[in-house]
Design an enzyme around this catalytic site. Structure first.
Site, PDB file in Angstrom:
ATOM      1  N   GLU A 191      12.723  -0.646  -1.157  1.00  0.00           N
ATOM      2  CA  GLU A 191      13.772   0.139  -2.080  1.00  0.00           C
ATOM      3  C   GLU A 191      15.234  -0.162  -1.338  1.00  0.00           C
ATOM      4  OE1 GLU A 191      12.635   4.001  -2.452  1.00  0.00           O
ATOM      5  OE2 GLU A 191      11.097   3.553  -4.117  1.00  0.00           O
ATOM      6  N   GLU A 245       4.387   1.003  -5.614  1.00  0.00           N
ATOM      7  CA  GLU A 245       3.917   2.394  -5.410  1.00  0.00           C
ATOM      8  C   GLU A 245       4.115   3.227  -6.859  1.00  0.00           C
ATOM      9  OE1 GLU A 245       6.917   4.814  -2.856  1.00  0.00           O
ATOM     10  OE2 GLU A 245       7.076   3.206  -1.294  1.00  0.00           O
TER      11      GLU A 245
HETATM   12  C1  NOJ Z   1       9.398   5.740  -2.272  1.00  0.00           C
HETATM   13  C2  NOJ Z   1       9.742   5.430  -1.039  1.00  0.00           C
HETATM   14  O1  NOJ Z   1       9.338   4.200  -0.530  1.00  0.00           O
HETATM   15  C3  NOJ Z   1       8.581   6.296   0.013  1.00  0.00           C
HETATM   16  O2  NOJ Z   1       8.985   6.172   1.270  1.00  0.00           O
HETATM   17  C4  NOJ Z   1       8.855   7.793  -0.532  1.00  0.00           C
HETATM   18  O3  NOJ Z   1       8.189   8.606   0.458  1.00  0.00           O
HETATM   19  C5  NOJ Z   1       8.375   7.808  -1.971  1.00  0.00           C
HETATM   20  N1  NOJ Z   1       8.927   7.141  -2.691  1.00  0.00           N
HETATM   21  C6  NOJ Z   1       8.262   9.217  -2.552  1.00  0.00           C
HETATM   22  O4  NOJ Z   1       9.367   9.624  -2.938  1.00  0.00           O
END
Ligand code: NOJ
Length: 447
Positions: A164, A352
């Protein structure tokens, strides 16, 4: 009933700062998050990642639990300051050794490792030199990547450079919500460009080093839709899309910059050197997609540099997660279809997907999280529909294996398949962990 291909890859994900703890153990250097959490009013309830799930000291038991839960893949991230405490030069053998043992332990339990080099915990020493807006960081990152590949690429065959980069650049340098807490639009765009370039340099090292495996980049691609068909709402939506998708995907996949958008940004646009584009173009073997939610976008003169206002969108019959995010499983399908048509149907992993919910443990700490199961099921069904429509999705990772530190929201958000009691550090699998084990075992589910 939907059936996945026999090579479909199933896993769970977590990140170093959110679970490891041991923030200053065994020679680890401080990261920008170690600094940030110590500043007043940065993190809810002044929570820190000093201990988190203390995964650093519970690694063997944690991996054994993953094996019990039938997980074929584990996606983890490497803490740069644990490996190279000052972000350059001297290595920390004990830090590298931790990841070496983690990989061996995973493989011994039949779990395949997937590793990400950067999940936001920049060595503080490099922030002191200016952080990601500084171009020289791209060479520091390449040097760090080489060290990690040399140590681990004989056993890890699925890599990501950055997780990200939009969040790291824009929440960290643009909106001041994440470390290092800077509010400067130009710095954010510059940081994003440098992350892309650093990614490209690391990929070049990976490819020239003839390591065996795939390397890619992970983007947070939430779905955005216009609030109306008015031209100004459509244009605002395009700008949000440009900032989250095009600034990364146009150079990576099409070998061009989103020039119209950069012209619109004017002085905020990043400085780019000749040759950067050629270096960046074609440097992903796959794209990682993190999908959580959908927003509606309207034009708003007070909406920051994008002049856009985002409102969570909730699909009929769904609600909000405790993050305040609107649940919209169809948004995942729309995102995947969009990548298919706008970006040449790239190879994808959902790196994710998951939700934070108000989990209610019983007296034994067990959480019967049927809402999380419903969320995951619905997203898997939409992902499968996109696959049927031709999207090239090869794997799926639930965020997250454990409840953990949700950055500026501290421990208030529970995303885990496994509950963590942050007083005792006890781990107790939730109902969703057993449900996911079944899905993986049968490679299919009821939609
Ligand atoms: C994306 C992120 O990569 C992660 O670190 C985060 O905890 C989750 N989304 C949830 O927000």
């Amino acid at each position: 009933m939907i059936q996945f291909s026999k090579n479909f890859l199933w896993g769970v994900a977590a990140s170093a700062y959110q679970i490891e703890g041991a923030w200053n153990a065994d020679g680890k250097g401080p990261s920008i998050w170690d600094t940030f959490v110590r500043q007043p009013d940065r993190v809810l309830n002044s929570h820190t990642g000093d201990v988190a799930c203390d995964h650093y000291h519970h690694m063997e038991a944690d991996v054994a639990l993953m094996a019990e839960l039938g997980l074929p893949w584990y996606s983890f991230t490497i803490s740069w300051p644990r490996v190279q405490p000052r972000g350059r030069g001297a290595l920390n053998p004990k830090g590298l050794d931790f990841y070496d043992r983690l990989v061996d332990t995973l493989l011994a339990h039949g779990i395949r490792p997937k590793a990400t080099l950067y999940h936001w915990d920049l060595p503080q020493a490099l922030q002191d030199e200016g952080g990601w807006p500084e171009r020289s960081l791209t060479d520091r990152f390449a040097e760090y990547a080489r060290v990690v590949f040399d140590k681990l690429a004989d056993r890890i065959h699925l890599w990501a450079t950055f997780n990200e980069p939009w969040v790291a650049a824009f929440l960290g340098y643009g909106h001041g919500i994440h470390a290092p807490g800077i509010c400067n639009a130009q710095a954010a765009y510059q940081a994003a460009h440098h992350m892309l370039l650093a990614h490209a340099k690391a990929v070049q090292i990976f490819r020239e080093g003839d390591y065996d495996g795939e390397i890619g980049l992970i983007l947070n691609l939430n779905h955005v839709q216009p609030a109306s068909n008015r031209p100004e709402d459509l244009a605002a939506t395009e700008r949000v899309y440009a900032e989250t998708h095009s600034i990364f995907l146009d150079p990576l996949i099409h070998g061009c910059y989103p020039e119209a958008f950069y012209n619109w940004l004017g002085p905020h646009a990043p400085r780019r050197a000749a040759g950067d584009l050629t270096q960046i173009h074609g440097t992903v073997d796959y794209l990682g997609i993190n999908y959580y939610n959908t927003d509606t976008v309207a034009y708003d003169i007070s909406g920051g540099w994008l002049k856009a206002r985002l409102t969570p969108y909730v699909a009929p019959g769904w609600g909000f997660t405790t993050m305040g995010w609107g649940i919209n499983p169809y948004g995942l399908r729309a995102r995947l279809r969009d990548l298919q048509t706008r970006y040449n149907n790239p190879k994808l992993y959902i790196t994710e997907n998951g939700c934070a919910l108000p989990d209610q443990p019983d007296e034994n700490g067990f959480v019967a999280d049927y809402e999380r199961i419903a969320f995951l099921r619905a997203h898997l069904c939409q992902m499968h529909a996109a696959i049927e429509e031709g999207a090239n999705v090869q794997g799926y990772f639930v965020w997250s294996i454990f409840d953990n530190l949700e950055w500026e929201r501290g421990y208030s958000q529970r995303f885990g398949l496994v509950r963590v009691n942050f007083d005792t550090l006890a781990r107790i699998p939730k109902q969703s962990a057993y449900w996911y084990r079944q899905v993986i075992q049968h490679n299919r589910l009821e939609c």
